[in-house]
Design a protein around this motif. Structure first.
Motif, PDB file in Angstrom:
ATOM      1  N   UNK A   1       0.794  -1.333  -0.033  1.00 35.49           N
ATOM      2  CA  UNK A   1      -0.080   0.211  -0.009  1.00 35.49           C
ATOM      3  C   UNK A   1       0.762   1.214   0.132  1.00 35.49           C
ATOM      4  N   UNK A   2       2.009   1.296   0.578  1.00 40.16           N
ATOM      5  CA  UNK A   2       3.027   2.487   0.703  1.00 40.16           C
ATOM      6  C   UNK A   2       3.492   2.652  -0.709  1.00 40.16           C
ATOM      7  N   UNK A   3       3.804   1.437  -1.347  1.00 44.16           N
ATOM      8  CA  UNK A   3       4.622   1.598  -2.625  1.00 44.16           C
ATOM      9  C   UNK A   3       3.597   1.842  -3.642  1.00 44.16           C
ATOM     10  N   UNK A   4       2.459   1.605  -3.627  1.00 48.30           N
ATOM     11  CA  UNK A   4       1.698   1.634  -4.819  1.00 48.30           C
ATOM     12  C   UNK A   4       1.198   3.021  -5.395  1.00 48.30           C
ATOM     13  N   UNK A   5       1.005   4.000  -4.623  1.00 47.67           N
ATOM     14  CA  UNK A   5       0.860   5.207  -5.203  1.00 47.67           C
ATOM     15  C   UNK A   5       2.072   5.596  -6.224  1.00 47.67           C
ATOM     16  N   UNK A   6       3.004   5.218  -5.796  1.00 44.84           N
ATOM     17  CA  UNK A   6       4.182   5.493  -6.617  1.00 44.84           C
ATOM     18  C   UNK A   6       3.883   4.841  -8.180  1.00 44.84           C
ATOM     19  N   UNK A   7       3.899   3.464  -8.062  1.00 44.31           N
ATOM     20  CA  UNK A   7       3.458   2.673  -9.383  1.00 44.31           C
ATOM     21  C   UNK A   7       2.362   3.288  -9.996  1.00 44.31           C
TER      22      UNK A   7
END
Lengths: 313, 341
Positions: B106-112
């Motif tokens: 969830x933390x990384x998903x916005x970047x992708x």
């Protein structure tokens, strides 16, 4: 004595006469771009075959560290990454290994993994495709489902994840070939299945089945020759993608491991040297691009030559 | 309605098989995540305890069952007084980050998501425009440029293009930052500025597919009877173009959906080149530390997005082409095989 056209119905015989004589496929390659591409491919194949001799001819090998070719900051001394009479493409920053030797040896891994994985994908795809298309029914549904499952895997992510499993001493080139090949068959299988479905319903196949031909005979003498050109075109077109896949995995640090020279890994190493020594990126990247580009051109040319009407996406 | 349900069931089946295969493969793997947790020196009893704590002591199908159940109801690791809870939807628990995988992803998903959506918008807009213009002036300079660029971009490996962009645009010319990510919450300006190069790289690589598809289909459409009739009736060319493009809605939607699914699943190469902390970066880190729960979780999410994208494209087909809704023949749709993200 009957000639071929006597044995055919009237319309078929007529269309046989109208059909233009088949041109030699090689003619399509006698244009500047395909010729240049063929030369590049030939050079890369020769470089891969004779890598030790070529490296020795330039007076180097890809494993010796040349500390004397490096400056005090371990970047290569001299212009363009240390290009000189001793080191034709300069040296690798940090270690001082001869870049020409690295690039020449790198062709081995790229071509070997690219060709072998394409061969693997083609064999799996052709066998599954023909079986699915010829047998039909449950078998076809199963193959179709297997295709969906394979396409449902995020290839790059899964390949990276798999690399975590392999012990360091495992033969990486073989593993890369297996991984890239195992994920490459669906597109070939689909096309071959569709063509086979049509072929096995042709009167001549039905006739030979009626006369008692076994599956193996139909497979070898009737289906295979008819799907051959499609299969060849498909594997040629997919080859550059697989060469790029090996380079990509090596670039990400999960493909070929040091000290085996690999273009992808050299390019990955170059990231850390972009500011000081951008020339380090130049030679491996140019080699990789030229080879994938040339294979693409050859594949496109072959497709247009074998299937002049369609095929262009 | 029934075919749609069948399609959904099939997607679920594919997803389940992918997950089961992933589990089986990683269970058979010669690495033991419990070894890392157990510390040194590691006695056999400690190792066994660690395995039990992490849930690695059971057969792979039982673990798979727990994984699936945890997606719905969450899961608690450990026993006795040491308990680690992982709330639903639980994708597993990383004992190296000491955090549940759902939170990590969830933390990384916005970047992708930022990379993927921007890239898909840019590549479809540029690709469709280039393809349509090339088809209009078939054989002209623009057509030849588009064809040449599409051959180059189709064969250029993604990371070579990305690195060249970094060297030339960011390092030599200093026009854009060479990497890093700024949160959208801190303002859209810096966010977009840091993402221009990743977007452009992906758009260059994937846009060619759109350009080729639109070019060849437009040429075909403009040669059809309805285009000739419209022209004879004196309709402006612009209007005819619009009719022709409308007929490309179906293959283009499929292409956009597949690209979006593949990109959301992880823009690994792009993230590595531009130093973006997305899903791909998480996976690469997890690979180097053999963090199995994170690896399985990311693979699952990537596969989920691909399957969902395929499903969405399939379900949208009858809406875009009413002939399909009443059982007409399926026109050919493009299939792509993505390795260049």
């Amino acid at each position: 004595m009957m000639t071929t056209s006597d044995a055919l119905p009237a319309e078929a015989a007529a269309s046989l006469d109208e059909r233009p004589a088949r041109r030699w496929v090689g003619r399509a390659f006698l244009r500047p771009l395909p010729l240049a591409a063929a030369v590049v491919v030939l050079v890369s194949v020769l470089a891969a075959l004779f890598a030790p001799q070529l490296a020795a001819f330039s007076g180097n090998d890809p494993f010796t560290y040349h500390a004397d070719a490096l400056g005090p900051d371990t970047a290569p001394a001299g212009a363009l990454g240390g290009v000189s009479g001793d080191h034709w493409f300069g040296v690798e920053p940090g270690t001082g290994r001869d870049l020409f030797s690295l690039v020449v040896y790198g062709a081995r891994v790229s071509l070997l993994v690219g060709l072998a994985s394409t061969l693997l994908a083609t064999v799996i795809g052709v066998v599954l495709g023909i079986v699915a298309g010829a047998v039909g029914g449950v078998v076809e549904k199963l193959v179709d489902f297997a295709t969906d499952v394979t396409l449902g895997f995020p290839f790059l992510i899964f390949a990276i994840a798999l690399s975590a499993l392999f012990p360091l001493e495992a033969p990486r080139a073989l593993l890369l070939t297996l991984v890239i090949g195992m994920f490459g068959w669906p597109s070939i299988a689909r096309v071959v299945a569709a063509e086979t479905r049509v072929i096995v319903r042709q009167p001549y196949v039905v006739a030979s089945r009626v006369m008692g031909a076994r599956f193996g005979h139909v497979f070898r003498h009737q289906v295979l020759p008819n799907v051959a050109s499609t299969v060849i075109v498909f594997s040629c077109i997919s080859l550059p993608g697989r060469i790029a896949a090996e380079a990509t995995l090596s670039f990400l640090g999960v493909g070929m491991l040091p000290p085996t020279p690999s273009w992808g890994r050299s390019i990955g190493d170059a990231i850390n040297w972009l500011l000081v020594d951008p020339a380090f990126l130049l030679f491996p990247a140019a080699a990789l691009f030229l080879v994938t580009f040339s294979f693409t051109i050859l594949g496109d040319t072959l497709r247009d030559a074998l299937d002049p009407r369609g095929g262009r996406p | 309605m029934i075919p749609a349900l069948q399609r959904v069931a099939r997607s679920l089946g594919v997803l389940l098989v992918v997950l089961a295969l992933t589990y089986a493969i990683f269970y058979l793997a010669p690495i033991d995540p419990a070894l890392r947790m157990c510390g040194k020196p590691c006695s056999p009893e400690d190792l066994e305890a660690a395995r039990g704590f992490m849930g690695f002591d059971r057969p792979w199908w039982a673990q798979l069952g727990s994984f699936l159940a945890a997606l719905v109801v969450g899961r608690t690791y450990g026993s006795g007084d040491v308990l680690v809870h992982c709330a639903a939807p639980c994708l597993g628990y990383s004992f190296q980050y000491h955090q549940d995988v759902t939170t990590l992803i969830g933390e990384r998903f916005p970047v992708t998501v930022s990379v993927a959506i921007g890239a898909v918008v840019l590549q479809s807009a540029l690709g469709i425009a280039a393809g349509a213009l090339a088809a209009r002036r078939q054989g002209g300079i623009l057509d030849r440029v588009v064809t040449a660029v599409s051959v180059i971009s189709a064969s250029a490996p993604a990371f070579v293009v990305g690195l060249l962009a970094v060297v030339v645009v960011a390092l030599r010319l200093g026009l854009l930052p060479s990497g890093g990510y700024e949160n959208l919450a801190d303002g859209p300006g810096p966010w977009a500025l840091h993402l221009i190069l990743p977007w452009a790289t992906l758009a260059f690589l994937n846009g060619a597919v759109y350009a080729r598809l639109v070019r060849s289909s437009m040429i075909e459409q403009l040669g059809l009877d309805y285009a000739r009739t419209a022209r004879a009736a004196g309709l402006p060319e612009r209007r005819i173009d619009r009719y022709a493009l409308r007929n490309l809605a179906l293959p283009l939607t499929t292409l956009v959906a597949l690209d979006l699914g593949a990109l959301l699943g992880g823009t690994v190469i792009t993230e590595r080149i531009f130093g973006l902390p997305g899903l791909g970066a998480l996976l690469l880190d997890a690979t180097s530390t053999a963090d199995l729960p994170v690896i399985v979780g990311t693979t699952f999410v990537g596969s989920l997005l691909i399957v969902l994208a395929n499903l969405a494209a399939d379900l949208a087909r009858p809406l875009l082409d009413r002939r399909l809704a009443v059982g007409g023949r399926r026109p050919a749709t493009p299939t792509t095989q993505e390795t260049s993200s």
